[in-house]
Design an enzyme around this catalytic site. Sequence first.
Site, PDB file in Angstrom:
ATOM      1  CE  LYS A  59      12.924  16.126  93.180  1.00 25.77           C
ATOM      2  NZ  LYS A  59      13.761  17.166  93.835  1.00 25.77           N
ATOM      3  CE1 TYR A  68      10.069  18.783  97.430  1.00 20.44           C
ATOM      4  CE2 TYR A  68       9.051  19.140  95.297  1.00 20.44           C
ATOM      5  CZ  TYR A  68      10.004  18.503  96.087  1.00 20.44           C
ATOM      6  OH  TYR A  68      10.888  17.605  95.528  1.00 20.44           O
ATOM      7  CG  PHE A 122      14.429  26.834  96.739  1.00 22.46           C
ATOM      8  CD1 PHE A 122      13.611  25.714  96.774  1.00 22.46           C
ATOM      9  CD2 PHE A 122      15.256  27.077  97.829  1.00 22.46           C
ATOM     10  CE1 PHE A 122      13.607  24.846  97.867  1.00 22.46           C
ATOM     11  CE2 PHE A 122      15.267  26.217  98.928  1.00 22.46           C
ATOM     12  CZ  PHE A 122      14.436  25.099  98.940  1.00 22.46           C
ATOM     13  NE  ARG A 160      17.025  12.451 102.821  1.00 27.04           N
ATOM     14  CZ  ARG A 160      16.522  13.536 102.232  1.00 27.04           C
ATOM     15  NH1 ARG A 160      15.327  13.516 101.673  1.00 27.04           N
ATOM     16  NH2 ARG A 160      17.218  14.655 102.219  1.00 27.04           N
ATOM     17  CB  THR A 162      19.978  18.431  98.206  1.00 25.13           C
ATOM     18  OG1 THR A 162      19.455  17.793  99.371  1.00 25.13           O
ATOM     19  CG2 THR A 162      18.887  19.225  97.523  1.00 25.13           C
ATOM     20  NE  ARG A 190      18.564  14.271  94.768  1.00 25.09           N
ATOM     21  CZ  ARG A 190      18.029  14.538  95.948  1.00 25.09           C
ATOM     22  NH1 ARG A 190      18.751  14.458  97.043  1.00 25.09           N
ATOM     23  NH2 ARG A 190      16.746  14.872  96.028  1.00 25.09           N
ATOM     24  CG  ASN A 246      17.440  17.350  93.103  1.00 22.38           C
ATOM     25  OD1 ASN A 246      16.304  17.119  92.711  1.00 22.38           O
ATOM     26  ND2 ASN A 246      17.711  17.703  94.345  1.00 22.38           N
ATOM     27  CG  HIS A 291      10.880  13.600  96.803  1.00 25.69           C
ATOM     28  ND1 HIS A 291      11.185  14.567  97.731  1.00 25.69           N
ATOM     29  CD2 HIS A 291       9.997  12.768  97.403  1.00 25.69           C
ATOM     30  CE1 HIS A 291      10.487  14.325  98.849  1.00 25.69           C
ATOM     31  NE2 HIS A 291       9.751  13.243  98.663  1.00 25.69           N
ATOM     32  CD  GLU A 334       7.296  13.311 101.008  1.00 20.86           C
ATOM     33  OE1 GLU A 334       7.776  14.450 101.167  1.00 20.86           O
ATOM     34  OE2 GLU A 334       7.988  12.303 100.692  1.00 20.86           O
TER      35      GLU A 334
END
Length: 138
Positions: A9, A49, A57, A85, A91, A102, A112, A115, A126
Site C-alpha cells: 500500500k 474495495y 471509512f 494473510r 488488519t 503490519r 496498514n 492488502h 482481484e
Amino acid sequence: MERTFAIIKPDAVERNLIGKIIERIESKGFKIAALKKAALSKTQAESFYHVHKERPFFNDLTAYMVSGPVVLMVLEKENAIADWRELMGATNPADADKGTIRKDFAINLEKNSAHGSDSPETAAFEVSFFFSGTEILP
Ligand code: ATP
Ligand code: MG
C-alpha cells in the site's frame, strides 16, 4: 498451488519498504507470479474495495489508496491466501502478532502497509481486476 492477490500500500511504498516486504514474501516460499507498480484512480480504488462501500471509512480508505503509488502482485504457493494473510498480520497493527508485516511496518488501522485477498472468490476477482492472463507467469 493456490493464487492470491497482494498490494504493497502507499504508506509502505512511500517509506521505501518494497524490498523489505518482498524479501519476507520470497523467504516464506511464495512465488511472485506477477508484479507491477501502479497509481490507482479513485474509480479503480472504489471498485476494488466495493464490498466496503457502505462503511464509514470508505471515502478515507479509497482516498488513501490513491495518495501514492502501490505495488500489485499475484502470489503463488500452497495455501497462499491464508499464508499471505498470516504473514501480513491483523488488519489493525496494534492487534497484529510479532514478526508480521503490519506489526513491524504499518502506521495505523488505515495505513496498514499491505492488502491480501480473503477467499478464493475474492482472489480470483482481484487478480483479474489488475492482471491479464499473459501477465501472470507461474
Ligand atoms: P485488506 O482488505 O486491505 O487486505 P483486511 O482484509 O485486513 O485488509 P478489511 O476489513 O477488508 O481488512 O478492510 C480493508 C481496509 O480498510 C483495511 O486494510 C484498512 O486499510 C481499512 N480499514 C478497515 N477498517 C477500518 C476502520 N475501522 N477505519 C479505517 N480504515 C479501516
Ligand atoms: Mg479485506
